[in-house]
Design a protein around this motif. Structure first.
Motif, PDB file in Angstrom:
ATOM      1  N   GLN A 214       0.854  -1.198   0.000  1.00  0.00           N
ATOM      2  CA  GLN A 214       0.000   0.000   0.000  1.00  0.00           C
ATOM      3  C   GLN A 214       0.884   1.240   0.000  1.00  0.00           C
ATOM      4  O   GLN A 214       1.534   1.537   1.001  1.00  0.00           O
ATOM      5  N   ILE A 215       0.903   1.939  -1.120  1.00  0.00           N
ATOM      6  CA  ILE A 215       1.754   3.113  -1.271  1.00  0.00           C
ATOM      7  C   ILE A 215       0.902   4.291  -1.698  1.00  0.00           C
ATOM      8  O   ILE A 215       0.133   4.186  -2.654  1.00  0.00           O
ATOM      9  N   SER A 216       1.066   5.393  -1.004  1.00  0.00           N
ATOM     10  CA  SER A 216       0.401   6.641  -1.394  1.00  0.00           C
ATOM     11  C   SER A 216       1.465   7.627  -1.841  1.00  0.00           C
ATOM     12  O   SER A 216       2.459   7.812  -1.144  1.00  0.00           O
ATOM     13  N   SER A 217       1.245   8.211  -3.002  1.00  0.00           N
ATOM     14  CA  SER A 217       2.194   9.163  -3.555  1.00  0.00           C
ATOM     15  C   SER A 217       1.678  10.565  -3.348  1.00  0.00           C
ATOM     16  O   SER A 217       0.507  10.848  -3.624  1.00  0.00           O
ATOM     17  N   GLU A 218       2.557  11.414  -2.870  1.00  0.00           N
ATOM     18  CA  GLU A 218       2.150  12.788  -2.585  1.00  0.00           C
ATOM     19  C   GLU A 218       2.506  13.750  -3.705  1.00  0.00           C
ATOM     20  O   GLU A 218       1.830  14.744  -3.906  1.00  0.00           O
ATOM     21  N   VAL A 219       3.574  13.471  -4.386  1.00  0.00           N
ATOM     22  CA  VAL A 219       4.061  14.420  -5.382  1.00  0.00           C
ATOM     23  C   VAL A 219       4.396  13.663  -6.673  1.00  0.00           C
ATOM     24  O   VAL A 219       5.202  12.744  -6.637  1.00  0.00           O
ATOM     25  N   PRO A 220       3.777  14.017  -7.789  1.00  0.00           N
ATOM     26  CA  PRO A 220       4.133  13.344  -9.059  1.00  0.00           C
ATOM     27  C   PRO A 220       5.563  13.676  -9.441  1.00  0.00           C
ATOM     28  O   PRO A 220       5.957  14.829  -9.427  1.00  0.00           O
ATOM     29  N   GLN A 221       6.358  12.673  -9.732  1.00  0.00           N
ATOM     30  CA  GLN A 221       7.769  12.938  -9.957  1.00  0.00           C
ATOM     31  C   GLN A 221       8.424  11.715 -10.569  1.00  0.00           C
ATOM     32  O   GLN A 221       7.756  10.765 -10.971  1.00  0.00           O
TER      33      GLN A 221
ATOM     34  N   LEU B  99      10.184   9.523  -9.106  1.00  0.00           N
ATOM     35  CA  LEU B  99      10.484   8.507  -8.108  1.00  0.00           C
ATOM     36  C   LEU B  99       9.304   7.580  -7.876  1.00  0.00           C
ATOM     37  O   LEU B  99       8.159   7.938  -8.160  1.00  0.00           O
ATOM     38  N   SER B 100       9.587   6.414  -7.340  1.00  0.00           N
ATOM     39  CA  SER B 100       8.548   5.473  -6.942  1.00  0.00           C
ATOM     40  C   SER B 100       8.958   4.816  -5.640  1.00  0.00           C
ATOM     41  O   SER B 100      10.115   4.888  -5.230  1.00  0.00           O
ATOM     42  N   ALA B 101       8.006   4.213  -4.958  1.00  0.00           N
ATOM     43  CA  ALA B 101       8.294   3.539  -3.700  1.00  0.00           C
ATOM     44  C   ALA B 101       7.626   2.176  -3.700  1.00  0.00           C
ATOM     45  O   ALA B 101       6.611   1.962  -4.364  1.00  0.00           O
ATOM     46  N   SER B 102       8.217   1.274  -2.934  1.00  0.00           N
ATOM     47  CA  SER B 102       7.625  -0.049  -2.780  1.00  0.00           C
ATOM     48  C   SER B 102       7.818  -0.517  -1.353  1.00  0.00           C
ATOM     49  O   SER B 102       8.738  -0.094  -0.651  1.00  0.00           O
ATOM     50  N   ARG B 103       6.938  -1.407  -0.944  1.00  0.00           N
ATOM     51  CA  ARG B 103       7.012  -1.999   0.402  1.00  0.00           C
ATOM     52  C   ARG B 103       6.836  -3.505   0.240  1.00  0.00           C
ATOM     53  O   ARG B 103       5.752  -4.043   0.398  1.00  0.00           O
ATOM     54  N   PRO B 104       7.922  -4.197  -0.073  1.00  0.00           N
ATOM     55  CA  PRO B 104       7.831  -5.634  -0.320  1.00  0.00           C
ATOM     56  C   PRO B 104       7.642  -6.469   0.944  1.00  0.00           C
ATOM     57  O   PRO B 104       7.089  -7.573   0.869  1.00  0.00           O
TER      58      PRO B 104
END
Lengths: 115, 112
Positions: free
Chosen positions: B55-62, B64-69
């Motif tokens: 479950q990832i929430s993005s605050e700023v379009p850019q 970068l990306s995030a993951s939580r494996p």
């Protein structure tokens, strides 16, 4: 949208004196959390103090205390008996209620301590 | 006691190269996890936060990306770095929403 404003970019205090750092915020919520964080030159973010909006009593942690004025949406940090180690950047932060809420920071204030 | 580990501490990467910053938390379960970026002399900008695995929430379009494996692992990535991605990146965790966040020691990223 919630905003946090720290209008003073820099402040200076004489060692052993008292200094107050200002912070205002904008919100329509009635219950929320407020924090002050310290960032020394190492850039490690350190929690200094927290305040829950439903508590009328101002939080205190040793030499650090806050003046929480809910109606005025003001949350200032008072540092008593300032020490050289207090020199750092200080950030005010606001955390609204809700599962998808986010911790919002002000731009910070740089505090210098004169020996 | 709970601890947070973030690495690397310093990174210099060329423009167009990939990025992977990792953050792990010990001593707690199901933490909320956050990635912040701090430009020089500025405040903290929230980039991503996660309340659970996947479950990832993005605050700023850019770029970068995030993951939580895994429950206590949070990764910040980019396929191609831009000069504007330079900054100080901080990972943080909290027990639940509306409580204080505890920060890692940060990663100073310089894109050249």
């Amino acid at each position: 949208a919630q905003t946090v404003t720290q209008s003073q970019p820099e402040m200076s205090v004489q060692e052993a004196e008292t200094v107050t750092l200002s912070c205002t915020y904008d919100t329509s919520e009635s219950d929320y959390y407020l924090f002050w964080y310290k960032q020394p030159p190492s850039r490690q973010m350190i929690l200094v103090i927290r305040q829950e909006a439903y508590k009328q009593q101002n939080a205190t942690e040793n030499r650090f205390s806050v003046n929480f004025q809910k109606a005025a949406k003001s949350f200032s940090l008072k540092i008593s008996d300032s020490q050289l180690g207090d020199a750092a950047m200080y950030f005010c932060a606001y955390f609204p209620p809700g599962a998808n809420s986010k911790l919002t920071f002000g731009k910070g204030i740089t505090l210098s301590v004169r020996p | 006691s709970q601890t947070i580990h973030q690495w690397p501490a310093t990174l210099v990467q060329p423009v167009g190269s990939p990025l992977s910053l990792e953050c792990t938390v010990e001593g707690t379960s199901n933490p909320n996890l956050y990635w912040y970026r701090q430009a020089a002399g500025r405040g903290l900008q929230l980039l991503f936060y996660s309340v659970g695995i996947g479950q990832i929430s993005s605050e700023v379009p850019q770029n970068l990306s995030a993951s939580r494996p895994q429950d206590r692992q949070f990764i910040l990535s980019s396929k191609k770095l831009l000069l504007s991605d330079s900054g100080f990146y901080l990972c943080a965790w909290s027990v639940q929403v509306n409580t204080e966040a505890f920060f890692g020691q940060g990663t100073r990223l310089t894109v050249v």
